[in-house]
Structures are given as C-alpha cells and as structure tokens.
Design an enzyme around this catalytic site. Sequence first.
Site, mmCIF file in Angstrom:
data_model
loop_
_atom_site.group_PDB
_atom_site.id
_atom_site.type_symbol
_atom_site.label_atom_id
_atom_site.label_comp_id
_atom_site.label_asym_id
_atom_site.label_seq_id
_atom_site.Cartn_x
_atom_site.Cartn_y
_atom_site.Cartn_z
ATOM 1 N N GLY A 60 0.732 -1.206 0.020
ATOM 2 C CA GLY A 60 0.096 -0.052 0.022
ATOM 3 C C GLY A 60 0.741 1.439 0.146
ATOM 4 O O GLY A 60 0.428 2.472 0.044
ATOM 5 N N TRP A 62 2.444 2.879 -2.276
ATOM 6 C CA TRP A 62 2.107 3.737 -3.375
ATOM 7 C C TRP A 62 0.747 4.267 -3.333
ATOM 8 O O TRP A 62 0.574 5.779 -3.856
ATOM 9 C CB TRP A 62 2.149 2.994 -4.812
ATOM 10 C CG TRP A 62 3.648 2.915 -5.463
ATOM 11 C CD1 TRP A 62 4.749 2.740 -4.819
ATOM 12 C CD2 TRP A 62 3.942 2.541 -6.882
ATOM 13 N NE1 TRP A 62 5.781 2.635 -5.733
ATOM 14 C CE2 TRP A 62 5.165 2.439 -7.038
ATOM 15 C CE3 TRP A 62 3.080 2.487 -7.939
ATOM 16 C CZ2 TRP A 62 5.668 2.471 -8.006
ATOM 17 C CZ3 TRP A 62 3.861 2.263 -9.222
ATOM 18 C CH2 TRP A 62 5.312 2.100 -9.178
ATOM 19 N N ASP A 89 -5.451 -5.532 -5.473
ATOM 20 C CA ASP A 89 -4.346 -6.589 -5.346
ATOM 21 C C ASP A 89 -4.969 -7.764 -5.061
ATOM 22 O O ASP A 89 -6.095 -7.887 -4.437
ATOM 23 C CB ASP A 89 -3.308 -6.148 -4.333
ATOM 24 C CG ASP A 89 -2.019 -6.899 -4.526
ATOM 25 O OD1 ASP A 89 -0.989 -6.012 -4.648
ATOM 26 O OD2 ASP A 89 -1.912 -8.226 -4.583
ATOM 27 N N ASP A 105 -8.598 -10.774 -8.250
ATOM 28 C CA ASP A 105 -7.979 -10.768 -9.590
ATOM 29 C C ASP A 105 -8.718 -9.918 -10.560
ATOM 30 O O ASP A 105 -9.736 -10.642 -10.894
ATOM 31 C CB ASP A 105 -7.763 -12.166 -10.095
ATOM 32 C CG ASP A 105 -6.788 -12.489 -11.218
ATOM 33 O OD1 ASP A 105 -6.635 -11.314 -12.033
ATOM 34 O OD2 ASP A 105 -6.555 -13.301 -11.346
ATOM 35 N N ASP A 134 2.584 -1.592 -9.793
ATOM 36 C CA ASP A 134 3.738 -1.879 -9.212
ATOM 37 C C ASP A 134 3.789 -3.600 -9.214
ATOM 38 O O ASP A 134 4.378 -4.274 -8.284
ATOM 39 C CB ASP A 134 4.056 -1.523 -7.869
ATOM 40 C CG ASP A 134 5.318 -1.597 -7.459
ATOM 41 O OD1 ASP A 134 6.402 -1.759 -8.244
ATOM 42 O OD2 ASP A 134 5.567 -1.856 -5.958
ATOM 43 N N LYS A 174 6.171 -1.072 -13.512
ATOM 44 C CA LYS A 174 7.363 -1.595 -13.022
ATOM 45 C C LYS A 174 7.629 -2.562 -13.983
ATOM 46 O O LYS A 174 6.752 -3.578 -14.278
ATOM 47 C CB LYS A 174 7.331 -2.170 -11.586
ATOM 48 C CG LYS A 174 8.703 -2.839 -11.279
ATOM 49 C CD LYS A 174 8.793 -3.088 -9.800
ATOM 50 C CE LYS A 174 7.843 -4.081 -9.329
ATOM 51 N NZ LYS A 174 8.173 -4.088 -7.791
#
Length: 221
Positions: A60, A62, A89, A105, A134, A174
Amino acid sequence: MAKNKFNHSWLHDHINDPYVKMAQREGYRARAAYKLKEIDEQDKLIRPGQVIVDLGAAPGSWSQYARNKLADSPRARDGRIDGAVVAIDLLPMEPVADVTFIQGDFREESVFRELESVVLDASGGNKIDLVLSDMAPNLSGVASADAARIEYLCDLALEFAQAHLKPEGALLVKCFHGSGYSQIVEKFKRQFKVVAKRKPKASRDKSSETFILGRYLKTVD
C-alpha cells in the site's frame, strides 16, 4: 551455507537502507513509496482532482503516497482528499485512509466489474487520469519464463489503461530488464505519444527493475 549468507546480507542491507529508515519514520509501509515519489517529482504525475488506480497495490505504499499528494491540495477540506485513489491486489492490504481497496484478480469478470463500478463512481462517470502498476511476478530464475510473466503483467496494465485512461492520462508500470524488455517498450510506444524510462535512486543498485512511463494515449484506429 550460501543461502544463509545471502539472507544475512539482504537483511543487513535492508536494516541499513536509508529508504527503509525513511519509510519507517514517515509512516510508509514500504520503501517503494520513494520510487514513486522521485518519479512523480520529476514528471509531475499526481495532481489535485485526479482519479488514480493502483494495480498490484499491496502493501500500500504507492496508494499512501498518492493519497497524501491529493490530501495536500488546497481544495481538500473537511477531511476529504481532492480526488480519488482506487487500489486492487490479489493479496490483502491493510486499509489506507481515503483509499478504496478491492482484493481480487481483475482478470476475473466479477472483480473487474467491481473495479469498473468503483472507478466510475469515483470519476463521476468519466475516465481516469493515472494508472500505477507495481505488479511483479514470482520470478523462477528461468530467464525465458520470467520474461514472459513480466511482459504479461505489463500487457494487463496496458490493456486496462487503453480502456480506461483519459486521452491526456498516464500509465506507470514496473518492469525488469531482460529478454522481453524491448518488446514492452515498443508496446508502450504504439499506445502512447510520450514514453520515458525511469530508474529512481530508491531502486536498489542490484535490482534490474526499471519503470516505464507512457503519457497521452494515441488514437486507436
């Protein structure tokens, strides 16, 4: 013995890492917050009034950083932030003030519908300003397999951004240098007018991670 030495070395580096110490002092859950902070300060990504989606958000940091930036706006009053942050997430995440979190998901239809519903509500029916990703796969050490997994996650972020970003919006993901890196960059160039590569100082020197930033969606024929 070699594994124990590696673990001891990592722990020593982690404990003495200035970004780890800074995160603990400033209340961030992970040092990753400073990677986003450096990129944001360079590229002015996060601005008052934005709707931001954080893919692969746990633990968490970000989302914390994005929320804090929106809370700094002069228009943020009565305990509310000026904008919205929606985080998702597979893993659970401790609540972050003013951040809407979905565990699941987003490739699954029910989860994706929930995400879209929350985003539409947050944006007032409009598209979003910024997608952060990320997300990272569990690396196997097999170069070809890892490259495919990394590219797949970048593709997911690109597809989500293409469908939900405003024309002037931005996507930051990322990535890792490897056999599929150049293909990922080319996909960004096909989708965005401006593409930049970023390696913030907070990224560990030994890490192959880098970040790709796409801005201003190209028109899809």
